[in-house]
Design a protein around this motif. Structure first.
Motif, PDB file in Angstrom:
ATOM      1  N   THR A  48      -5.879   0.368  17.396  1.00 47.68           N
ATOM      2  CA  THR A  48      -4.560   0.915  17.095  1.00 47.68           C
ATOM      3  C   THR A  48      -4.537   1.479  15.678  1.00 47.68           C
ATOM      4  N   TYR A  49      -5.083   0.667  14.751  1.00 48.37           N
ATOM      5  CA  TYR A  49      -5.038   1.101  13.356  1.00 48.37           C
ATOM      6  C   TYR A  49      -5.778   2.414  13.173  1.00 48.37           C
ATOM      7  N   ILE A  50      -6.991   2.481  13.743  1.00 46.06           N
ATOM      8  CA  ILE A  50      -7.808   3.678  13.550  1.00 46.06           C
ATOM      9  C   ILE A  50      -7.114   4.901  14.143  1.00 46.06           C
ATOM     10  N   SER A  51      -6.554   4.746  15.361  1.00 51.39           N
ATOM     11  CA  SER A  51      -5.949   5.938  15.970  1.00 51.39           C
ATOM     12  C   SER A  51      -4.715   6.362  15.175  1.00 51.39           C
ATOM     13  N   ASP A  52      -3.949   5.380  14.656  1.00 55.07           N
ATOM     14  CA  ASP A  52      -2.810   5.738  13.805  1.00 55.07           C
ATOM     15  C   ASP A  52      -3.277   6.431  12.537  1.00 55.07           C
ATOM     16  N   ALA A  53      -4.340   5.858  11.928  1.00 57.75           N
ATOM     17  CA  ALA A  53      -4.806   6.379  10.643  1.00 57.75           C
ATOM     18  C   ALA A  53      -5.315   7.802  10.796  1.00 57.75           C
ATOM     19  N   VAL A  54      -5.995   8.062  11.919  1.00 55.43           N
ATOM     20  CA  VAL A  54      -6.504   9.414  12.140  1.00 55.43           C
ATOM     21  C   VAL A  54      -5.346  10.396  12.253  1.00 55.43           C
ATOM     22  N   HIS A  55      -4.212   9.914  12.798  1.00 48.48           N
ATOM     23  CA  HIS A  55      -3.037  10.780  12.882  1.00 48.48           C
ATOM     24  C   HIS A  55      -2.227  10.805  11.594  1.00 48.48           C
ATOM     25  N   GLY A  56      -2.756  10.162  10.550  1.00 50.43           N
ATOM     26  CA  GLY A  56      -2.090  10.233   9.257  1.00 50.43           C
ATOM     27  C   GLY A  56      -1.053   9.148   9.041  1.00 50.43           C
ATOM     28  N   ASP A  57      -0.967   8.178   9.964  1.00 47.09           N
ATOM     29  CA  ASP A  57       0.021   7.111   9.806  1.00 47.09           C
ATOM     30  C   ASP A  57      -0.692   5.829   9.372  1.00 47.09           C
ATOM     31  N   PHE A  58      -0.473   5.422   8.123  1.00 44.80           N
ATOM     32  CA  PHE A  58      -1.166   4.232   7.628  1.00 44.80           C
ATOM     33  C   PHE A  58      -0.307   2.982   7.723  1.00 44.80           C
ATOM     34  N   GLY A  59       0.790   3.091   8.431  1.00 41.56           N
ATOM     35  CA  GLY A  59       1.589   1.912   8.696  1.00 41.56           C
ATOM     36  C   GLY A  59       2.556   1.565   7.590  1.00 41.56           C
ATOM     37  N   GLU A  60       3.287   0.443   7.834  1.00 40.33           N
ATOM     38  CA  GLU A  60       4.250  -0.035   6.851  1.00 40.33           C
ATOM     39  C   GLU A  60       3.651  -1.210   6.114  1.00 40.33           C
ATOM     40  N   LEU A 117       3.337  -4.867   4.936  1.00 37.48           N
ATOM     41  CA  LEU A 117       3.790  -6.098   5.590  1.00 37.48           C
ATOM     42  C   LEU A 117       4.658  -6.925   4.656  1.00 37.48           C
ATOM     43  N   LYS A 118       4.457  -6.746   3.354  1.00 36.02           N
ATOM     44  CA  LYS A 118       5.142  -7.595   2.400  1.00 36.02           C
ATOM     45  C   LYS A 118       6.354  -6.902   1.786  1.00 36.02           C
ATOM     46  N   GLN A 119       6.183  -5.630   1.425  1.00 37.48           N
ATOM     47  CA  GLN A 119       7.309  -4.905   0.846  1.00 37.48           C
ATOM     48  C   GLN A 119       8.034  -4.220   1.989  1.00 37.48           C
ATOM     49  N   ARG A 120       9.046  -4.902   2.506  1.00 30.63           N
ATOM     50  CA  ARG A 120       9.693  -4.456   3.742  1.00 30.63           C
ATOM     51  C   ARG A 120      10.245  -3.045   3.596  1.00 30.63           C
ATOM     52  N   GLY A 121      10.001  -2.247   4.621  1.00 32.18           N
ATOM     53  CA  GLY A 121      10.602  -0.930   4.662  1.00 32.18           C
ATOM     54  C   GLY A 121       9.888   0.131   3.851  1.00 32.18           C
ATOM     55  N   ARG A 122       8.754  -0.217   3.252  1.00 25.89           N
ATOM     56  CA  ARG A 122       8.025   0.823   2.503  1.00 25.89           C
ATOM     57  C   ARG A 122       6.743   1.157   3.249  1.00 25.89           C
ATOM     58  N   THR A 123       6.476   2.433   3.420  1.00 26.62           N
ATOM     59  CA  THR A 123       5.238   2.799   4.102  1.00 26.62           C
ATOM     60  C   THR A 123       4.096   2.787   3.095  1.00 26.62           C
ATOM     61  N   VAL A 124       2.879   2.602   3.619  1.00 27.07           N
ATOM     62  CA  VAL A 124       1.712   2.554   2.749  1.00 27.07           C
ATOM     63  C   VAL A 124       1.523   3.898   2.045  1.00 27.07           C
ATOM     64  N   SER A 125       1.731   4.991   2.799  1.00 29.76           N
ATOM     65  CA  SER A 125       1.582   6.311   2.168  1.00 29.76           C
ATOM     66  C   SER A 125       2.596   6.461   1.047  1.00 29.76           C
ATOM     67  N   GLY A 126       3.815   5.943   1.274  1.00 28.04           N
ATOM     68  CA  GLY A 126       4.842   6.023   0.239  1.00 28.04           C
ATOM     69  C   GLY A 126       4.425   5.258  -1.002  1.00 28.04           C
ATOM     70  N   ILE A 127       3.879   4.036  -0.800  1.00 30.25           N
ATOM     71  CA  ILE A 127       3.451   3.228  -1.943  1.00 30.25           C
ATOM     72  C   ILE A 127       2.365   3.962  -2.718  1.00 30.25           C
ATOM     73  N   ILE A 128       1.366   4.484  -1.985  1.00 27.93           N
ATOM     74  CA  ILE A 128       0.257   5.157  -2.676  1.00 27.93           C
ATOM     75  C   ILE A 128       0.761   6.396  -3.407  1.00 27.93           C
ATOM     76  N   SER A 129       1.634   7.175  -2.742  1.00 28.50           N
ATOM     77  CA  SER A 129       2.035   8.416  -3.408  1.00 28.50           C
ATOM     78  C   SER A 129       2.980   8.143  -4.564  1.00 28.50           C
ATOM     79  N   SER A 130       3.618   6.971  -4.613  1.00 26.68           N
ATOM     80  CA  SER A 130       4.441   6.696  -5.784  1.00 26.68           C
ATOM     81  C   SER A 130       3.624   6.052  -6.905  1.00 26.68           C
ATOM     82  N   LYS A 131       2.567   5.288  -6.545  1.00 27.91           N
ATOM     83  CA  LYS A 131       1.822   4.572  -7.597  1.00 27.91           C
ATOM     84  C   LYS A 131       0.647   5.370  -8.133  1.00 27.91           C
TER      85      LYS A 131
END
Lengths: 348, 305
Positions: B65-77, B79-93
């Motif tokens: 699941t993870y790999i197919s999501d990641a290939v489509h550009g979705d790195f998930g949310e 787990l700890k910082q509720r409501g923030r996507t991983v891409s959002g965290i990376i692009s802000s930090k």
């Protein structure tokens, strides 16, 4: 008797068989003793002042961290009530009373920390732990790396390909991730192993410390393996290896006796330069709070604790920071000196 | 050339995939999970959380699941910082770390290369030994020592510079200086030894014989060849520096990617670990490709295969 004109027989005089005269013997006297590999290297090392000074510094630091704490009047975990947060060379009220009563109180050379532990002995213990990590981890790295590299290069072909791809993969994963994951992963099995009576010693050394050894050993042998591999690739074409094989020596014997012994220069240099980098990484890990467990100090954890009270107790930072820089600096300089002495080809 | 770049990019994708796969399984091998440390939640709530993020499924299925999501550009949310996507965290930090890191790389190049050249040109003189002492010390002193000493003397004692955060340009000075300390020292050493090597070559003697001025022979002929080892070093160094150093970010409380990465490992925030690792590996691999291309531009003798 008339000689056949075609004969190869020579005319010998009885004089030709006299013992050699003193003059004639002189030409065969060995003017200088043959110099062995080690002697030659050490002679060159002795000429290198910087390397010799760093060797002396390393020996002094080792004496301070391994021998002095045994005779020191305080121990690293002993909490002295009433003497918390003392400045260097200061005494607490209680201790001053004892001095007034005529008792001798050993001064806290570097002060005490917030739990009333003598800081000088903690710094000494810290550098002992840092050195131990550096030396033992490097020892394990040396063994794994040299055997892996030698085997990979010796057998060549597909074996070499597969073994070197594994090395490449370990190289690409960010090492901090591996360190953190492995040290978390190792904690549980080591703890359960320590419960077995035969492995009681694990608890004495500390689970964290052992997991650091293992993690370092699992991660950092790759550099050593590459180094040895490139050497063995060159050496295995030598005539003496062919000769040994013709005499029926086994592969293991050829690797052990001929290939690894001929890499010794590279091995010495890489090992000496690996020690400071292990110490460096350990201090970084302790700084993150993943290093040795309390109350055992290491130079990294001492520095990291000192940062929290930097404004009020800055002197707590200086001793471990200075010592760790000094240790890494002198091992680096000694390594450079050894490289020039034992492996002149590598010299830049 | 284009064929070569395409081939390298393909290889890069394979490497990133392998690193991602290994990280995924290693990460899951480690005992503990993202929701175990929260004592306040009941077992039912924990199970519900795990079900929500798909952590209750078999490991291999999670991986797919993870790999197919990641290939489509979705790195998930996260787990700890509720409501923030991983891409959002990376692009802000990442920009925060990259700004500090970029300044540090520039500084270390601007200081390291000239000083290294200077040492090589004045070989054996007092200044040369002075520069080598500085560079040896720079390599030996761990970054946390430099950070804390800078912070103590410049920030707390002399009160010249602010110590926390990144509010103004003044805030950048200390993190940038401490981050660039090691690379500067290393580049100095590298530059000195490679320039010494080049200066001994025949073509430099030829330029002298032709009557080319020292300035021209240094800049046109020597430097171009001597800078190659430095370029090799800059590739991986830039990747590490741009993505943030945990130590520097922790000490100067900079909200960057390095701190996020180490923090996520500690809290088992699986998606963030995966996202940042893949991000780091990607930058690393692309830097290496970039280095090879720059190599070709600087030294036309090198054939890219």
């Amino acid at each position: 008797m008339k000689k056949n004109p075609l004969t190869l027989q020579r005319n010998w005089n009885p004089d030709d068989f006299l013992p050699a005269s003193e003059e004639e013997k002189e030409s065969l006297v060995i003017m200088r003793e043959s110099v062995s590999f080690w002697k030659d290297g050490f002679r060159r090392l002795k000429k290198n002042k910087v390397a010799m000074v760093s060797l002396v510094v390393i020996i002094v630091i080792m004496i301070i961290s391994f021998i002095v704490p045994m005779f020191y009047p305080y121990t690293y975990e002993q909490q002295i009530r009433g003497s918390e947060n003392l400045r260097p060379m200061a005494y607490s009220v209680k201790e001053l009373e004892r001095i007034d009563a005529g008792e001798k109180v050993f001064p806290h050379i570097l002060g005490t920390d917030k739990l009333g532990r003598d800081y000088a002995v903690r710094v000494m213990m810290g550098s002992r732990i840092s050195l131990l990590v550096g030396l033992i981890a490097t020892g394990i790295i040396l063994i794994i790396g040299s055997v892996y590299g030698a085997v990979s290069a010796f057998f060549g072909g597909k074996t070499d390909m597969v073994m070197m791809r594994i090395v490449d993969i370990i190289y690409t994963i960010p090492d901090i991730l591996l360190i953190v994951l492995l040290s978390f992963a190792l904690k549980a099995p080591l703890n359960s192993l320590a419960a077995v009576p035969a492995f009681k010693w694990i608890q004495v050394v500390g689970v964290n410390l052992i997991s650091i050894f293992i993690v370092f050993a699992l991660l950092y042998w790759v550099g050593m393996a590459r180094m040895v591999r490139s050497q063995v690739l060159m050496l295995k074409e030598s005539e003496y290896v062919t000769a040994a094989r013709a005499l029926g020596a086994s592969n293991a014997r050829i690797i052990r006796k001929h290939l690894l012994t001929n890499c010794i220069g590279t091995l010495i240099v890489t090992t000496t330069l690996q020690i400071p980098s292990s110490i460096f990484t350990e201090s970084f890990l302790s700084f993150l709070g993943l290093g040795v467990a309390v109350p055992l100090p290491s130079l990294g954890s001492l520095a990291s604790t000192a940062i929290n009270g930097l404004n009020t107790y800055p002197y707590l930072l200086f001793a471990p920071a200075l010592l760790i820089s000094l240790i890494i600096l002198s091992f680096n300089l000694l390594g450079d000196g050894l490289r020039d002495a034992f492996d002149p080809k590598l010299k830049h | 050339m284009i064929k070569y770049i395409l081939k390298r990019l393909l290889l890069a994708a394979v490497t990133i995939f392998v690193v991602g796969t290994l990280t995924f399984f290693l990460m899951n091998m480690v005992p503990g999970g993202p929701f175990l440390s929260e004592k306040a939640i009941s077992p039912q709530a924990q199970a519900a959380l795990e079900a929500k993020y798909g952590l209750d499924k078999p490991l291999f299925q999670q991986y797919l699941t993870y790999i197919s999501d990641a290939v489509h550009g979705d790195f998930g949310e996260s787990l700890k910082q509720r409501g923030r996507t991983v891409s959002g965290i990376i692009s802000s930090k990442f920009p925060v770390s990259a700004r500090v890191g970029g300044c540090a790389i520039l500084l270390s190049l601007l200081v390291g290369i000239p000083l290294g050249c200077f040492a090589a040109l004045h070989r054996g003189k007092v200044l040369d030994s002075f520069i080598s002492v500085i560079s040896t010390c720079g390599i030996a002193v761990p970054s946390f020592v430099i950070c804390t000493l800078l912070m103590y003397f410049l920030g707390l004692r002399l009160k010249l510079l602010p110590t926390l955060g990144l509010a103004s340009w003044k805030h950048y000075i200390m993190p940038v200086v401490s981050l660039s300390f090691y690379p500067t020292a290393y580049i100095m050493r590298l530059m000195r030894s490679s320039l010494l090597d080049v200066l001994g070559q025949d073509y430099i003697r030829t330029t002298k014989a032709k009557g080319v001025s020292q300035f021209m022979s240094l800049f046109k002929h020597a430097l171009r060849n001597a800078v190659l080892p430095v370029i090799t070093y800059i590739g991986p160094m830039a990747a590490y520096t741009l993505t943030g150093s945990f130590v520097v970010e922790k000490i100067f409380t900079i909200p960057g990617l390095g701190g996020e990465f180490v923090g996520s490992i500690g809290s088992r925030d699986y998606t963030v670990i995966m996202g940042t690792t893949i991000f780091l590996a990607t930058i690393m691999v692309f830097m290496n490709v970039a280095v090879d291309i720059v190599y070709k531009l600087v030294d036309p003798r090198i054939k890219l295969k």
